[in-house]
Design an enzyme around this catalytic site. Structure first.
Site, PDB file in Angstrom:
ATOM      1  N   ASP A  67       0.816  -1.271   0.106  1.00  0.00           N
ATOM      2  CA  ASP A  67      -0.017  -0.067  -0.038  1.00  0.00           C
ATOM      3  C   ASP A  67       0.875   1.054   0.113  1.00  0.00           C
ATOM      4  OD1 ASP A  67      -2.827   0.943   0.347  1.00  0.00           O
ATOM      5  OD2 ASP A  67      -2.004   1.874   2.087  1.00  0.00           O
ATOM      6  N   GLU A 106      14.142 -15.802   0.104  1.00  0.00           N
ATOM      7  CA  GLU A 106      14.516 -16.942   0.702  1.00  0.00           C
ATOM      8  C   GLU A 106      13.509 -17.955   0.695  1.00  0.00           C
ATOM      9  OE1 GLU A 106      14.732 -15.845   4.972  1.00  0.00           O
ATOM     10  OE2 GLU A 106      16.037 -13.967   4.581  1.00  0.00           O
TER      11      GLU A 106
HETATM   12  C1  GLC Z   1      -4.415   3.000  -0.721  1.00  0.00           C
HETATM   13  C2  GLC Z   1      -5.462   2.129  -0.451  1.00  0.00           C
HETATM   14  C3  GLC Z   1      -6.677   2.926  -0.119  1.00  0.00           C
HETATM   15  C4  GLC Z   1      -6.282   3.270   1.131  1.00  0.00           C
HETATM   16  C5  GLC Z   1      -4.861   4.257   1.092  1.00  0.00           C
HETATM   17  C6  GLC Z   1      -4.523   4.528   2.560  1.00  0.00           C
HETATM   18  O1  GLC Z   1      -4.296   4.135  -1.664  1.00  0.00           O
HETATM   19  O2  GLC Z   1      -5.691   1.641  -1.837  1.00  0.00           O
HETATM   20  O3  GLC Z   1      -7.954   2.281  -0.088  1.00  0.00           O
HETATM   21  O4  GLC Z   1      -7.415   4.437   1.730  1.00  0.00           O
HETATM   22  O5  GLC Z   1      -3.935   3.544   0.522  1.00  0.00           O
HETATM   23  O6  GLC Z   1      -4.150   3.242   3.252  1.00  0.00           O
END
Ligand code: GLC
Length: 556
Positions: free
Chosen positions: A208, A258
Site C-alpha cells: 500500500d 529466501e
Molecule cells: C491506498 C489504498 C486505499 C487507502 C490508502 C491509505 O491507496 O488503496 O484504499 O485508503 O492507501 O491506506
C-alpha cells in the site's frame, strides 16, 4: 504449505489476479460483514472463474476508519472476519484449487488503535515510543499553530494535535498516523510481518502507498503546501518517492527470495512512469501497478499510447506490466464509461477522480448510460485480457456491476466523504457487497443483511442471474480467462495497422489477434476463426463485422 511447483517463480508475470475486498465479498456468519469463511465458501466460484490468484484487501483487526487500511495488528485477523485458523483453511482451499493468495501490507501508517500508537500517546514527547511515528512541535510561541498547512489525502489537515500539545503527521485520516521509517523498530517489525504471512504460505504481497514510507522532515520550518507541491519528485522530495525507500524494498526482496518459490510483491506506487521501474525490478518489489487506464477515457488513441508505453517500461525493468480498470478506490469502469469524459487539467490528468464528479446526485447532471457503459467495459476488459502482462480484476467487475451512487449520507463510510464535508462522495459506491442471488436477503451475500444497502438493480447483475445467461459478463469473463491460457506463452505483442484511428488491433506470437472497435461505425476484419467476442458478432464470407464498442479475439 503451497502446492505449487517450486520452479514456478514466475507465476505472477501473466497472472489474472482477482481483488477481494473481504468485508463486501461473502458473509458466512451472518453479521452483515463479509469474512474469511465467506471467501472459503466461494472458492469453487473463483476456480470456475479461472483466476490465478486472489489479492485480499486488509482483513486485519481495524476500527475501519478507512475500510481496514487502518491496521491495528498486522499479524492477526479481525475477529469479526474470523481467526488465523480460518485464514489457514481459506489458504488451503484456494491453494488446492491452484489459486495463489496475495495479502495487503500497509506500511506507511498504522491505525491509531495500534498498540504502538497508544504507547506513543502515553509515553510523551521525546520518548522512543513517539519516535516510531512523526511527532512534532507546533509553530507559534505556545506551539499551538499547526506545523504546516498540508492537506491530507482524504481532505482536512495532515496534522492532529494530541493532549500534551505535540502534533502527529497523517497523510490520510487522523486515525492513520504515519510511521517513522528512520526508526529501526519500524523496519524490523515489518520484516517480521512479511515473514509471518510468507511462513503461513502466502504467495505474495501488495504494498500500500509504496512510494511514501520514507520521509525527510528535518527542515524547520516545514515548507508550505504550495512549496511542497512545487518540489520536483525526483528522489529527493521530502515526502514522496524518495530514493531511500528502495533500501526498504531491497531488504524485503532478500526476505522474499529466501522462500521457494520467491514471494512476489506488487507496489501501489503513484509515481511518474519513468520512476515506476525503481519499484518494478527484480531487486525491489518486482512489479508495480500501472494505473494509467484508470484515468483514461474509452478512447483508442489513449489506450494505444498507454499500452505501448507500459509494455516498454516493463520490458526495460525486467518486470511484466499490469492492467487495471477497476479497484476499491475508483468508480467502477462500466460507470466511468457510461458518463461523459472528465474535465482534464493542463497535464492531461482528470480534474478530480475519474467519474466522481458525476456521482454527486446532481439532478441536472448527466444520466448514466448503463448499457453503453457496460458495453464499453466489456470491450475494454477483453482488450486488456488479451495483452501480455498480468491483469488485476476487482470483485464484481466480472458481473458488470455499476457503481452504486444511491447511497445516502447516513450510509456512507469512506473518510473522504466526511473529511470533504460531502464534497466528494468517496469510494463506497464500489464497495457494496456482491449480489450472489437474484433476490433474497442481501442477494445471498449473507443471512442478515449487509453493511451497505444494495440497490434493487443488483439482482439483475447477480451471479445466479448471470450463470443462466450465455451472454452475461460473468460468462464472458470465464471464457476469456480460459482462452487466455493460450496467450500466456509469451510476453510480447505487435500492433497491427487497422486504417482507422478508433480501431486497435494487435497480434500475439502464437498468431492470436485482438481487435477492438472503440468507435461506433462497424469494422470488417478478414477471418473465420473468432474465438471470443464482447458482443455477438457474425462471421460471413471469411469476414467478421465488428460492431461499434466491441472486441473480438481471433484464434491463430
Ligand atoms: C491506498 C489504498 C486505499 C487507502 C490508502 C491509505 O491507496 O488503496 O484504499 O485508503 O492507501 O491506506
Amino acid at each position: 504449505m503451497s502446492i505449487f511447483p517450486a520452479s514456478d517463480a514466475n507465476w505472477w508475470r501473466q497472472a489474472v489476479v482477482y481483488q477481494i475486498y473481504p468485508r463486501s465479498f461473502a458473509d458466512a456468519n451472518g453479521d452483515g460483514l463479509g469474512d474469511i469463511a465467506g471467501i472459503t465458501s466461494r472458492a469453487d466460484y473463483l476456480q470456475q472463474l479461472g483466476v490465478d490468484a486472489v489479492w485480499l484487501s486488509p482483513f486485519y483487526p481495524s476500527e475501519l476508519a478507512d475500510g481496514g487500511y487502518d491496521v491495528a495488528d498486522y499479524r492477526n485477523v479481525d475477529p469479526r472476519l474470523g481467526s488465523l485458523a480460518d485464514f489457514d483453511k481459506m489458504l488451503s482451499a484456494l491453494h488446492s484449487r491452484d489459486i495463489r493468495v496475495i495479502v495487503d501490507i500497509v506500511p506507511n501508517h498504522t491505525s491509531d488503535q495500534h498498540e504502538w500508537f497508544q504507547a506513543a500517546l502515553k509515553a510523551g514527547r521525546g520518548s522512543p515510543e513517539r519516535d516510531r511515528y512523526i511527532f512534532r512541535e507546533g509553530k507559534g510561541p505556545n506551539g499551538d499553530e499547526i506545523p504546516s498547512d498540508w492537506v491530507a489525502s482524504f481532505g482536512g489537515p495532515s496534522w492532529t494535535r494530541v493532549e500534551d500539545g505535540q502534533w502527529y503527521l497523517h497523510n490520510f485520516a487522523p486515525q492513520q498516523p504515519d510511521l517513522n521509517w528512520s526508526n529501526p523498530d519500524v523496519r524490523a517489525d515489518f520484516v517480521k510481518t512479511i515473514r509471518f504471512w510468507a511462513d503461513r504460505g502466502v504467495d505474495g504481497f501488495r504494498i500500500d502507498v509504496a512510494h511514501m514510507l520514507v520521509k525527510d522532515l528535518s527542515m524547520d520550518p516545514l515548507p508550505t503546501k504550495e512549496e511542497l507541491d512545487a518540489i520536483p519528485v525526483d528522489g529527493n522530495h521530502p515526502m514522496w518517492d524518495r530514493d531511500e525507500v528502495q533500501d526498504v524494498y531491497a531488504q524485503w526482496r532478500a526476505v522474499f527470495n529466501e522462500y521457494d518459490p520467491p514471494r512476489m510483491a506488487v507496489a501501489e506506487a503513484w509515481v511518474a512512469s519513468d520512476r515506476v521501474p525503481r519499484y518494478a525490478n527484480p531487486h525491489s518489489l518486482g512489479q508495480s501497478f500501472n494505473f494509467d487506464l484508470l484515468e483514461a477515457d474509452f478512447d483508442a488513441v489513449q489506450f494505444r499510447r498507454i499500452v505501448t508505453h507500459n509494455l516498454s517500461l516493463a520490458a526495460g525493468s525486467g518486470s511484466s506490466s499490469t492492467w487495471v480498470l477497476s479497484n476499491h478506490d475508483v468508480v467502477r469502469h462500466p460507470t466511468r464509461y457510461g458518463l461523459p469524459n472528465p474535465a482534464r487539467r493542463a497535464d492531461g490528468k482528470p480534474a478530480i477522480k475519474h467519474g466522481q464528479e458525476w456521482l454527486q446526485r446532481d439532478p441536472d447532471g448527466p444520466v448514466l448510460q448503463r448499457e453503453q457503459g457496460l458495453r464499453r467495459a466489456r470491450a475494454a476488459t477483453t482488450f486488456i485480457l488479451g495483452l501480455p502482462g498480468s491483469t488485476y480484476i476487482y470483485q464484481g467487475e466480472e458481473l458488470g456491476l455499476h457503481e452504486v451512487y444511491e447511497l445516502d449520507s447516513s450510509e456512507r463510510q469512506d473518510p473522504t466523504f466526511f473529511r470533504t464535508h460531502g464534497e466528494e462522495v468517496g469510494r463506497d459506491g464500489c464497495r457494496v457487497p456482491l449480489p450472489w442471488t437474484a433476490s433474497g436477503t442481501s442477494h445471498g451475500f449473507g443471512a442478515n443483511g449487509s453493511h451497505f444497502p444494495q440497490p434493487d438493480w443488483f439482482g439483475k447483475y447477480s451471479v445466479e442471474t448471470e450463470e443462466g445467461d450465455l451472454e452475461s459478463p460473468l460468462r464472458m469473463y470465464r471464457s476469456a480467462l480460459a482462452l487466455r491460457k493460450q496467450l500466456e506463452t509469451s510476453e510480447t505483442m505487435e500492433w497491427i495497422e487497422t486504417g482507422r484511428d478508433d480501431v486497435l488491433a494487435f497480434e500475439r506470437p502464437n498468431g492470436w489477434k485482438v481487435v477492438t472497435n472503440f468507435g461506433t461505425e462497424p469494422y470488417a476484419y478478414a477471418t473465420d476463426t473468432v474465438a471470443l467476442s464482447s458482443e455477438p458478432v457474425f462471421v460471413e464470407n471469411g469476414k467478421v463485422e465488428i460492431p461499434g464498442e466491441t472486441t473480438v479475439w481471433i484464434a491463430g
